[in-house]
Design a protein around this motif. Structure first.
Motif, PDB file in Angstrom:
ATOM      1  N   TYR A 110       0.836  -1.232  -0.100  1.00  0.00           N
ATOM      2  CA  TYR A 110       0.078   0.063   0.132  1.00  0.00           C
ATOM      3  C   TYR A 110       1.068   1.157  -0.041  1.00  0.00           C
ATOM      4  CZ  TYR A 110      -3.947  -3.224   1.436  1.00  0.00           C
ATOM      5  OH  TYR A 110      -4.906  -4.080   1.452  1.00  0.00           O
ATOM      6  N   HIS A 111       0.420   2.448  -0.721  1.00  0.00           N
ATOM      7  CA  HIS A 111       0.763   3.523  -0.413  1.00  0.00           C
ATOM      8  C   HIS A 111       0.139   4.426   0.864  1.00  0.00           C
ATOM      9  CE1 HIS A 111       2.649   3.315  -4.906  1.00  0.00           C
ATOM     10  NE2 HIS A 111       3.049   2.757  -3.954  1.00  0.00           N
ATOM     11  N   LEU A 112       0.975   5.235   1.409  1.00  0.00           N
ATOM     12  CA  LEU A 112       0.551   5.707   2.530  1.00  0.00           C
ATOM     13  C   LEU A 112       1.391   7.176   2.723  1.00  0.00           C
ATOM     14  CD1 LEU A 112      -1.253   5.967   5.105  1.00  0.00           C
ATOM     15  CD2 LEU A 112       0.446   4.685   6.614  1.00  0.00           C
ATOM     16  N   ALA A 113       0.728   8.042   2.093  1.00  0.00           N
ATOM     17  CA  ALA A 113       1.116   9.608   2.252  1.00  0.00           C
ATOM     18  C   ALA A 113       0.310  10.661   2.662  1.00  0.00           C
ATOM     19  CB  ALA A 113       2.080   9.569   0.854  1.00  0.00           C
ATOM     20  N   GLY A 114       0.755  11.681   2.899  1.00  0.00           N
ATOM     21  CA  GLY A 114       0.028  12.802   3.139  1.00  0.00           C
ATOM     22  C   GLY A 114      -0.885  13.308   1.721  1.00  0.00           C
ATOM     23  N   THR A 115      -1.973  13.976   2.251  1.00  0.00           N
ATOM     24  CA  THR A 115      -2.752  14.451   1.269  1.00  0.00           C
ATOM     25  C   THR A 115      -2.339  15.861   0.495  1.00  0.00           C
ATOM     26  OG1 THR A 115      -4.703  13.032   2.138  1.00  0.00           O
ATOM     27  CG2 THR A 115      -5.227  14.919   0.700  1.00  0.00           C
ATOM     28  N   GLY A 116      -2.499  15.757  -0.785  1.00  0.00           N
ATOM     29  CA  GLY A 116      -1.949  17.032  -1.417  1.00  0.00           C
ATOM     30  C   GLY A 116      -0.412  16.814  -1.704  1.00  0.00           C
TER      31      GLY A 116
ATOM     32  N   TRP B 189      -1.343  18.036   3.779  1.00  0.00           N
ATOM     33  CA  TRP B 189      -0.357  18.144   4.259  1.00  0.00           C
ATOM     34  C   TRP B 189      -0.148  19.650   4.853  1.00  0.00           C
ATOM     35  CZ3 TRP B 189       3.174  21.957   2.675  1.00  0.00           C
ATOM     36  CH2 TRP B 189       3.029  22.835   1.625  1.00  0.00           C
ATOM     37  N   ARG B 190      -0.671  20.599   4.480  1.00  0.00           N
ATOM     38  CA  ARG B 190      -0.240  21.900   5.152  1.00  0.00           C
ATOM     39  C   ARG B 190      -0.953  22.017   6.530  1.00  0.00           C
ATOM     40  NH1 ARG B 190      -2.181  22.976   0.055  1.00  0.00           N
ATOM     41  NH2 ARG B 190      -0.821  24.183  -1.232  1.00  0.00           N
ATOM     42  N   GLU B 191      -2.135  21.148   6.758  1.00  0.00           N
ATOM     43  CA  GLU B 191      -2.573  21.183   8.157  1.00  0.00           C
ATOM     44  C   GLU B 191      -1.671  20.284   8.973  1.00  0.00           C
ATOM     45  OE1 GLU B 191      -6.264  18.615  10.190  1.00  0.00           O
ATOM     46  OE2 GLU B 191      -6.362  19.261   8.243  1.00  0.00           O
ATOM     47  N   ALA B 192      -1.330  19.115   8.463  1.00  0.00           N
ATOM     48  CA  ALA B 192      -0.384  18.186   9.214  1.00  0.00           C
ATOM     49  C   ALA B 192       0.965  18.750   9.582  1.00  0.00           C
ATOM     50  CB  ALA B 192      -0.002  16.994   8.603  1.00  0.00           C
ATOM     51  N   SER B 193       1.598  19.420   8.545  1.00  0.00           N
ATOM     52  CA  SER B 193       2.653  19.973   8.853  1.00  0.00           C
ATOM     53  C   SER B 193       2.611  21.554   9.783  1.00  0.00           C
ATOM     54  CB  SER B 193       3.628  20.597   7.567  1.00  0.00           C
ATOM     55  OG  SER B 193       2.702  21.552   6.828  1.00  0.00           O
ATOM     56  N   HIS B 194       1.648  21.761   9.786  1.00  0.00           N
ATOM     57  CA  HIS B 194       1.231  23.098  10.749  1.00  0.00           C
ATOM     58  C   HIS B 194       1.384  22.574  12.126  1.00  0.00           C
ATOM     59  CE1 HIS B 194      -0.854  27.107  11.698  1.00  0.00           C
ATOM     60  NE2 HIS B 194      -0.755  26.648  12.738  1.00  0.00           N
ATOM     61  N   GLU B 195       0.691  21.614  12.622  1.00  0.00           N
ATOM     62  CA  GLU B 195       0.751  20.983  13.908  1.00  0.00           C
ATOM     63  C   GLU B 195       2.256  20.633  14.104  1.00  0.00           C
ATOM     64  OE1 GLU B 195      -0.448  16.953  16.370  1.00  0.00           O
ATOM     65  OE2 GLU B 195      -1.219  17.292  14.044  1.00  0.00           O
ATOM     66  N   VAL B 196       2.862  20.212  13.433  1.00  0.00           N
ATOM     67  CA  VAL B 196       4.335  19.769  13.803  1.00  0.00           C
ATOM     68  C   VAL B 196       5.220  21.038  14.076  1.00  0.00           C
ATOM     69  CG1 VAL B 196       6.627  18.684  13.002  1.00  0.00           C
ATOM     70  CG2 VAL B 196       4.430  17.569  12.837  1.00  0.00           C
ATOM     71  N   VAL B 197       5.106  22.087  12.939  1.00  0.00           N
ATOM     72  CA  VAL B 197       5.965  23.152  13.237  1.00  0.00           C
ATOM     73  C   VAL B 197       5.472  24.088  14.541  1.00  0.00           C
ATOM     74  CG1 VAL B 197       6.331  25.685  12.037  1.00  0.00           C
ATOM     75  CG2 VAL B 197       6.303  23.364  10.901  1.00  0.00           C
ATOM     76  N   GLU B 198       4.137  23.873  14.653  1.00  0.00           N
ATOM     77  CA  GLU B 198       3.736  24.623  16.214  1.00  0.00           C
ATOM     78  C   GLU B 198       4.372  23.801  17.055  1.00  0.00           C
ATOM     79  OE1 GLU B 198      -0.747  25.761  18.404  1.00  0.00           O
ATOM     80  OE2 GLU B 198      -0.526  24.527  16.496  1.00  0.00           O
ATOM     81  N   ARG B 199       4.367  22.695  17.278  1.00  0.00           N
ATOM     82  CA  ARG B 199       5.158  22.071  18.304  1.00  0.00           C
ATOM     83  C   ARG B 199       6.525  22.311  18.654  1.00  0.00           C
ATOM     84  NH1 ARG B 199       3.306  15.787  19.026  1.00  0.00           N
ATOM     85  NH2 ARG B 199       5.208  15.771  20.053  1.00  0.00           N
ATOM     86  N   LEU B 200       7.056  22.357  17.298  1.00  0.00           N
ATOM     87  CA  LEU B 200       8.687  22.522  17.448  1.00  0.00           C
ATOM     88  C   LEU B 200       9.126  24.035  17.880  1.00  0.00           C
ATOM     89  CD1 LEU B 200       9.701  20.881  14.114  1.00  0.00           C
ATOM     90  CD2 LEU B 200      10.449  19.911  16.564  1.00  0.00           C
TER      91      LEU B 200
END
Length: 294
Positions: free
Chosen positions: A213-219, A280-291
């Protein structure tokens, strides 16, 4: 359900450990060196047997893409022979294996997102070693999920998001490749998808959807587009920021050749497991906010 993941410090393993703590009925245990050393195949079965898995997640890997060109024997020992031994041990223990693979099994020449049935053609040693690992896993354990992912980042370990934030703290402008495209994928989301799939495997003894299976971020975006989003988000939270200057792959030569197109279609995984990665923008936003909060 007891999920045993190989590798203690990798992005997916660390994300799984974090996610497991937040879910009832799931225990995530990480095993790694020296107890389990993929360069020492004799250690694999004993370490996994001692951990008593219901499902094994094969996440440990050799991931130094450029260094692999100089260390092909080591890359294949870990990513092919070692991965095969993990799958074999899981089979001997009577449990499924979920194995992490990569977009680098493709050469990037396709016009559009890759699907699971597309022909593989790795450009370098790393991709070739991961493809050999897929074959070894499939041969060793018929109850396998091989999950190809791409452009993985998280709050943990080394990754593109953390590199961009670090560089932005030192300079006003960062040159980033603009002609390679893919799906940024949060390891937090990979962990969520694995736990979702693992629960289905546990609850359905007649599950017949094993395979690749492929499993990657949306967009999708380019590396430079990803970098701009990271730094714009960082600026919103008072973190480091910098200008991003687009460059071509030819302007940033590396020892290993990268695919120009790393886009993966995750439609098959979504259809089989009813799970879709966030945009992908939503998911990376969460990580950047945490960092930046650190």
């Amino acid at each position: 359900m007891r999920l045993v993941v190989t590798g203690r410090d990798g992005q997916v393993a660390t994300s799984l450990l974090e996610a497991g703590k937040a879910r009832d009925g799931i225990e995530v245990v990480a095993v790694g060196r020296p107890a389990l050393d993929l360069t020492q195949p004799d250690t694999v079965f004993q370490a996994l047997a001692a951990a008593r898995p219901d499902i094994v997640v094969s996440a440990a890997a050799y991931t130094a893409v450029d260094q692999a060109e100089d260390e092909p024997d080591l890359a294949f020992a870990v990513n092919a022979v070692g991965a095969g031994k993990v799958a074999e041990a899981a089979a001997q223990l009577g449990v499924p294996v979920i194995h992490l693979s990569t977009d680098y099994v493709f050469d990037g020449s396709k016009d559009g997102a890759y699907v699971e049935t597309d022909a593989t053609a790795p450009l370098g040693v790393y991709g070739a070693s991961k493809l050999a690992g897929e074959l070894a896993v499939a041969a060793a354990n018929p109850r396998h999920l091989i999950l190809r992912t791409a452009w993985v980042y998280s709050p943990f370990g080394r990754n593109f998001v953390k590199t961009m934030l670090r560089l932005a703290g030192d300079r006003d402008e960062i040159a980033v490749v603009a002609d390679q495209w893919g799906n940024p994928t949060s390891a937090l989301d990979i962990a969520d998808a694995i736990l979702h799939a693992a629960a289905m495997l546990r609850d359905d003894e007649a599950f017949d959807g094993y395979g690749i299976y492929h499993l990657a971020g949306t967009g999708e975006t380019s590396w430079s587009g990803f970098a701009r989003h990271i730094l714009d988000t960082s600026a919103r939270y008072g973190g480091p920021t910098a200008r991003v200057r687009d460059i071509a792959t030819s302007d940033y030569p590396t020892k290993a050749k990268r695919p120009a197109n790393s886009r993966l279609s995750s439609a098959k995984f979504e259809g089989a497991f009813g799970w879709q990665a966030p945009e992908w923008r939503e998911a990376s936003h969460e990580v950047v906010e945490r960092l930046t909060a650190r």
